[in-house]
Design a protein around this motif. Structure first.
Motif, PDB file in Angstrom:
ATOM      1  N   TYR A 490       0.812  -1.215   0.000  1.00  0.00           N
ATOM      2  CA  TYR A 490       0.000   0.000   0.000  1.00  0.00           C
ATOM      3  C   TYR A 490       0.849   1.271   0.000  1.00  0.00           C
ATOM      4  N   LEU A 491       2.018   1.210   0.617  1.00  0.00           N
ATOM      5  CA  LEU A 491       2.825   2.415   0.812  1.00  0.00           C
ATOM      6  C   LEU A 491       4.109   2.421  -0.001  1.00  0.00           C
ATOM      7  N   LYS A 492       4.344   1.401  -0.786  1.00  0.00           N
ATOM      8  CA  LYS A 492       5.543   1.303  -1.607  1.00  0.00           C
ATOM      9  C   LYS A 492       5.148   1.333  -3.076  1.00  0.00           C
ATOM     10  N   ALA A 493       5.855   2.137  -3.846  1.00  0.00           N
ATOM     11  CA  ALA A 493       5.566   2.226  -5.279  1.00  0.00           C
ATOM     12  C   ALA A 493       6.137   1.019  -6.009  1.00  0.00           C
ATOM     13  N   GLY A 494       5.602   0.775  -7.199  1.00  0.00           N
ATOM     14  CA  GLY A 494       6.135  -0.282  -8.037  1.00  0.00           C
ATOM     15  C   GLY A 494       5.570  -1.648  -7.690  1.00  0.00           C
ATOM     16  N   HIS A 495       6.235  -2.680  -8.220  1.00  0.00           N
ATOM     17  CA  HIS A 495       5.806  -4.052  -7.989  1.00  0.00           C
ATOM     18  C   HIS A 495       6.996  -4.973  -8.241  1.00  0.00           C
ATOM     19  N   PRO A 526      14.295  -5.845  -1.109  1.00  0.00           N
ATOM     20  CA  PRO A 526      13.463  -6.780  -1.883  1.00  0.00           C
ATOM     21  C   PRO A 526      12.103  -7.005  -1.220  1.00  0.00           C
ATOM     22  N   TYR A 527      11.181  -7.511  -2.019  1.00  0.00           N
ATOM     23  CA  TYR A 527       9.857  -7.876  -1.503  1.00  0.00           C
ATOM     24  C   TYR A 527       9.946  -9.205  -0.749  1.00  0.00           C
ATOM     25  N   GLY A 577       2.347  -8.859  -9.425  1.00  0.00           N
ATOM     26  CA  GLY A 577       3.610  -8.477 -10.032  1.00  0.00           C
ATOM     27  C   GLY A 577       3.884  -9.289 -11.284  1.00  0.00           C
ATOM     28  N   GLU A 578       5.118  -9.195 -11.773  1.00  0.00           N
ATOM     29  CA  GLU A 578       5.507  -9.852 -13.022  1.00  0.00           C
ATOM     30  C   GLU A 578       6.388 -11.064 -12.742  1.00  0.00           C
ATOM     31  N   ILE A 579       6.194 -12.088 -13.540  1.00  0.00           N
ATOM     32  CA  ILE A 579       7.073 -13.255 -13.506  1.00  0.00           C
ATOM     33  C   ILE A 579       7.482 -13.579 -14.938  1.00  0.00           C
TER      34      ILE A 579
END
Length: 861
Positions: A490-495, A526-527, A577-579
């Motif tokens: 919610y508070l971090k941009a991007g993915h 990192p996520y 996100g992307e894989i």
């Protein structure tokens, strides 16, 4: 033929008398709202929730309408009290209005007070200082003039006039006359004086004086109706406080189709033509109400639920409390609905009655608590009603919409820095937010997620809230700290962007799965992603917990009895996100054969179809025979863009059989598309037969297929279908064929269609007409056609549509300008085009738009 209507200024007798007072206008008022100087970058400004100086208790608005002038005469009573601090001044939003008088109501008497009106705000100096224990009632007389100023808007909500008059001058034949409102984001102050912020609530009484032949709709219920001299006044009352932007009304000659849920009225306001299909247009609404009541633990909180369709609507649909409004794109007959419906839009707006209406975003920065939930509501309903596969198709489509948009802009879900509040209605707040809720639901489990929704809705009922309130509800429901998740999503941009490669280490008898997080991250953090994965050994499938948390990680999976495993990451599709996977066709084939869900199969097809390999061939053999209609259709869509002659030879006969015999219309239509792309002449008899199919999709693709290799036959078929009220894909095919043929006598077809096409259907009509005008030989047909195109543009009410249509006129002009000296009739036709260009410019009321059109006309000269 020109229609006129007398000015409607009739109103019911005033309960009080408040004469005109002197209007004081000042230009240097200190406003409570944020002013951005030219030197400031809007992205540097913190967008706080609007301060609440006063709390509205009740708003009563009485309106009568001047149809010709597109204005409304308003009388308004506002009851309010200071929210906390003592106040002696009130600053109200009142956009594009003429304020006649303002009074303080005290009992049965009124006292005029001076006012200042500037910059769309009304400033009042009160007779004394009021505390939070005091109540103030104002009476304001005004004229709302929503068309007096240049409209704003955004990609999501194209105009912000607030109050819209549709064909109230009766200039467009066969088009209904309507008046309706659109409040979000802060546009209701174009027709009522208010505090136009999302954290302000009020009960409402909206009184609408209209010709007796019109129906009205507003929030709540009709509590009184009176008639006099051919006019009728309907009094609508909303007794529960709702956010200001969700107050609404709609006026028109509607058929009202009745339904119900547990004794509460559920009504559908549609044009008479669509009354027979109204319950199909708003399919399953009562059942949806029951489903959303069950999963939220909050029974539908309002007294009724209405849905109304508006012409020339400036967005898709709007969740006005108890009365959602939809654009005309949902107008469909039963035959169209059988091919494709808009049930997702219906479920989206309905879920807003809980998330957005019952609890509302405190500020636009927190609009995720409105729109993300409504987006996810579409998935939840699909899964409940139609199963996981149908829901997964929507989830994947939404995720791809977000990922495509993220290449240009990928900010945080909760945004306190933005250029304009309208910018927040984007793929982030909708699709990314919905995907994030899907991930959270998966991690929590359904029962805990539903429990969290109940806590959030109950604790914040009829109040503004923010994403923090949602986090606290999740933590209360689960008994766990979820800051890590909200900080990350919610508070971090991007993915996250995961790059996954596979190495079979035969010496160590193991598969090595290397995962690299490749997203750009200024914090270099990192996520953390708890997920599920699948490990496939031959026909044996194991689902395992799989957590990715470092920038680069290597996971190892041993061979079993010499069998090499195939790995499927994020096998349950939780990740927003992307894989990117580096798999061989054989691995994709194993994934397709051993996973049962739509997304894993779709990804296998998508990632292997460009490789001419025996495994790819085997994969498509399976896909074309798959029990899932979605997979069969997706495989056909990929084959349609393939020019591999070996594949054409292999699957030509099967695709021909699918076009005729598949049990799903969308699959049959896709098969005809493939046969058209492959130019399979043997399919021509089947295509000719299918142009009369009960499915518009099938008929349209079949007709387009005939046109691909036999234009004369296609033209004859199209001529026979002209007068059958063709819709959807079939209409598009007919337009294209008639336009390409450019037969002079077919101008009558365009004339007939010009008075019936509406909404975005005007675009395909205009495109076809442009083609026709470039190729038609008969001068009288050209003259009639270019005037039709001019009429279409001049009569268009939506600015963005008008821009598209005007470009079509300039396109024809440029074509004939380039023909000067090459065709004898070029100059004559160019002169006729310029007449329509000038007519279009003369009709434009916006100064900037007029200047742009004049420049374009000059540039083309």
């Amino acid at each position: 033929m020109k229609y006129t209507l007398p000015i409607l200024g009739i109103s019911t007798a005033l309960l009080f008398s408040c004469g005109p007072s002197k209007k004081v206008v000042t230009q240097n008022i200190v406003m409570d709202t944020l002013t951005v100087s030219a030197k400031n970058n809007p992205l540097d400004i913190y967008r706080a929730a609007s301060p609440i100086r006063w709390q509205i208790a009740n708003t009563r608005v009485a309106l009568s309408f001047n149809f010709k002038e597109k204005t409304a005469n308003g009388r308004e009573w506002i009851t309010m009290h200071p929210y906390n601090y003592a106040q002696d001044t009130i600053l109200l939003d009142a956009k594009t209005m003429k304020i006649d008088s303002v009074c303080i109501v005290k009992g049965i008497t009124m006292k005029q007070i001076p006012f200042q009106y500037a910059n769309d705000q009304l400033r009042l100096k009160l007779d004394r200082t009021y505390t939070s224990r005091d109540s103030v009632q104002l009476y304001i007389r005004y004229t709302a003039m929503p068309y007096e100023a240049k409209e704003g808007g955004s990609a999501a909500i194209t105009e912000d006039r607030g109050l819209y008059f549709i064909n109230t001058d009766y200039k467009t034949p066969n088009k209904p006359t309507q008046i309706w409102t659109q409040g979000e984001t802060e546009a209701n102050s174009h027709w009522m004086v208010t505090f136009d912020k999302p954290n302000q609530r009020s009960t409402f009484q909206i009184e609408l004086s209209v010709p007796d032949s019109f129906q009205t709709l507003s929030n709540g219920a009709v509590v009184q109706t009176s008639k006099a001299n051919g006019m009728r006044t309907d009094v609508w009352r909303m007794d529960m406080p709702i956010q200001v932007y969700a107050a609404m009304f709609a006026i028109g000659k509607y058929a009202i189709v009745k339904d119900e849920w547990k004794g509460k009225e559920v009504n559908y306001y549609v044009e008479e033509k669509y009354a027979p299909s109204a319950k199909l247009i708003f399919n399953n609404t009562p059942e949806m109400i029951g489903f959303f009541s069950d999963i939220t633990g909050v029974p539908y909180p309002w007294n009724k639920y209405d849905q109304v369709i508006a012409r020339d609507y400036v967005s898709g649909a709007m969740e006005n409390t108890t009365a959602s409004l939809f654009g005309e794109f949902v107008n469909q007959n039963a035959r169209e609905i059988a091919d494709n419906n808009y049930e997702d839009v219906v479920s989206h707006e309905l879920f807003h009655q809980w998330f957005g209406d019952y609890v509302t975003a405190e500020s636009w920065s927190n609009v995720t608590v409105n729109e993300s939930f409504a987006n996810y509501g579409e998935y939840l309903w699909r899964k409940h009603k139609y199963g996981k596969e149908w829901a997964d198709q929507l989830a994947l489509a939404d995720l791809n919409k977000y990922l495509d948009a993220s290449a240009y802009n990928d900010p945080t879900l909760v945004r306190f820095y933005y250029r304009d509040k309208e910018d927040l209605f984007d793929r982030i707040s909708y699709e990314k937010g919905g995907a994030t809720l899907h991930y959270l639901n998966a991690l929590l489990g359904d029962s805990t997620f539903y429990k969290a929704m109940k806590i959030y809705l109950t604790k914040n009922a009829l109040r503004p809230a923010e994403a923090t309130n949602w986090r606290l509800a999740v933590e209360e429901a689960s008994g766990e700290d979820w800051n890590w998740f909200f900080n990350q999503w919610y508070l971090k941009a991007g993915h996250p962007k995961l790059d996954i490669s596979y190495t079979y280490n035969d010496s160590a008898n193991k598969l090595e799965v290397t995962v690299v997080q490749k997203q750009a991250d200024s914090q270099n953090k990192p996520y953390k992603m708890p997920l599920k994965a699948v490990v496939i050994y031959g026909n044996n499938v194991s689902v395992i917990d799989w957590t990715v948390k470092d920038k680069k990680e290597v996971f190892s999976y041993p061979y079993q009895n010499g069998v090499k495993p195939v790995f499927v990451p994020d096998a349950e599709h939780w990740l927003p996100g992307e894989i990117v996977e580096h798999k061989l066709p054989a691995q994709w084939l194993a994934q397709f054969k051993n996973t049962a869900d739509y997304i894993n199969k779709q990804r296998a097809l998508k990632n292997s179809y460009k490789v001419d390999d025996s495994s790819t061939t085997a994969l498509f053999d399976l896909a074309l025979n798959d029990k899932s209609k979605l997979i069969r259709k997706y495989a056909l869509n990929l084959l349609a863009v393939s020019n591999n002659n070996k594949w054409i030879d292999r699957w030509r006969s099967q695709v021909m059989q699918m076009a005729v015999n598949d049990n799903n219309n969308n699959v049959r239509a896709a098969a005809f598309t493939v046969l058209s792309a492959w130019k399979v002449n043997q399919a021509k008899p089947d295509m000719i037969h299918a142009v009369n199919d009960s499915s518009y999709f099938v008929a349209g693709e079949a007709l387009a297929g005939v046109n691909a290799f036999d234009k004369d036959t296609a033209y004859i078929l199209a001529k026979n279908l002209m007068h059958t009220d063709p819709q959807s894909t079939l209409r598009s095919a007919i337009f294209k064929i008639i336009g390409d043929k450019a037969n002079g006598s077919d101008i009558d077809f365009f004339a007939t269609q010009s008075t019936s096409v509406s909404g975005t259907r005007k675009f395909e009509y205009a495109t076809s007409l442009v083609t026709y005008l470039k190729n038609v030989k008969e001068e009288d047909a050209f003259e009639k056609g270019i005037k039709m195109l001019g009429d279409l543009c001049v009569q268009e009410a939506i600015s963005s549509y008008k821009g598209y249509l005007s470009n079509n006129i300039f396109m024809v002009g440029k074509y004939y300008k380039d023909k000067i000296g090459k065709a004898d009739n070029a100059q004559k036709r160019l002169d006729l085009v310029k007449v329509q260009e000038q007519r279009m410019i003369d009709a434009e009321t916006d100064a900037d738009a007029k200047k742009a059109l004049e420049k374009q006309m000059k540039d083309n000269s």
